[in-house]
Design an enzyme around this catalytic site. Structure first.
Site, PDB file in Angstrom:
ATOM      1  CB  CYS A  77      -2.587   0.368  -2.307  1.00 16.15           C
ATOM      2  SG  CYS A  77      -1.304  -0.705  -1.589  1.00 16.15           S
ATOM      3  CG  HIS A 179      -3.253   2.003   2.161  1.00 11.52           C
ATOM      4  ND1 HIS A 179      -4.137   1.184   1.494  1.00 11.52           N
ATOM      5  CD2 HIS A 179      -2.080   1.325   2.208  1.00 11.52           C
ATOM      6  CE1 HIS A 179      -3.529   0.058   1.165  1.00 11.52           C
ATOM      7  NE2 HIS A 179      -2.280   0.126   1.580  1.00 11.52           N
ATOM      8  CD  GLU A 181      -7.300   2.986   2.673  1.00 11.41           C
ATOM      9  OE1 GLU A 181      -6.697   1.897   2.689  1.00 11.41           O
ATOM     10  OE2 GLU A 181      -7.162   3.829   1.761  1.00 11.41           O
TER      11      GLU A 181
END
Length: 199
Positions: A77, A179, A181
């Site tokens: 990011c 992202h 995650e």
């Protein structure tokens, strides 16, 4: 395997640590020069604003260290954007690992695009082992108002208003705008592929 997650007062760090923990990796969150230099893998996450983040990196002299690192390095990011040479966000000179400019999304008046780009979108034109096991049905989660231009270092792209670099690679440096995650099994697979590099 020692994994360092760079601390630089940018958000979203805890969720990256949790994602690594789910993969069995006990990473250390640090802004310590020596710890980062000695790590087997380095992850550079973040949400935030480019000039503020660069100011912190300079205070810690990490702006000098990061481009010189030789172990596998993964920018996520804001971490991806800061690896570029310049960002339009507050006219910021970045780290210069990728000779790429970061530009602001400008919605087209005839289209119903919102800025920031928030939500799920798919990866296109995948062409790197970092993306092994994935294809163009792979969706990842985005939250961003700025994007990296397409270049020779682009290893996957996404379309929103226009095409932009979803993932990039140069030497030991890897970078992703979305992202991992927050991207479910797809993001987990990308993190796993990164952690296998050089192992």
């Amino acid at each position: 395997m020692q994994v360092a997650v760079i601390k630089y007062n940018a958000g979203n760090v805890q969720s990256v640590l949790y994602a690594l923990e789910r993969l069995g990796v006990d990473a250390v969150l640090t802004d310590d020069f020596d710890t980062i230099q000695k790590a087997d893998k380095v992850i550079f996450p973040g949400q935030g604003e480019a000039s503020t983040a660069m100011r912190y990196l300079k205070e810690k002299k990490l702006d000098r260290l990061i481009p010189q690192l030789r172990q596998p390095f993964f920018g996520v990011c804001l971490g991806q954007q800061l690896l570029c040479e310049y960002s339009e966000e507050n006219d910021t000179t970045c780290l210069g690992v990728f000779p790429v400019k970061v530009k602001r999304f400008i919605p087209e008046s005839h289209e119903e695009f919102k800025v920031p780009h928030v939500g799920w979108n798919n990866l296109l034109d995948l062409k790197h082992p970092l993306l092994n096991g994935l294809d163009e049905t792979a969706f990842v989660y985005y939250v961003h108002s700025f994007f990296c231009e397409l270049s020779d270092f682009t290893i996957a792209k996404t379309h929103y208003i226009h095409d932009f670099a979803a993932l990039m690679h140069r030497d030991n440096f890897y970078a992703m705008q979305a992202h991992p995650e927050k991207s479910g099994k797809v993001g987990e697979r990308i993190l796993e592929n990164f952690l296998r590099i050089g192992s």
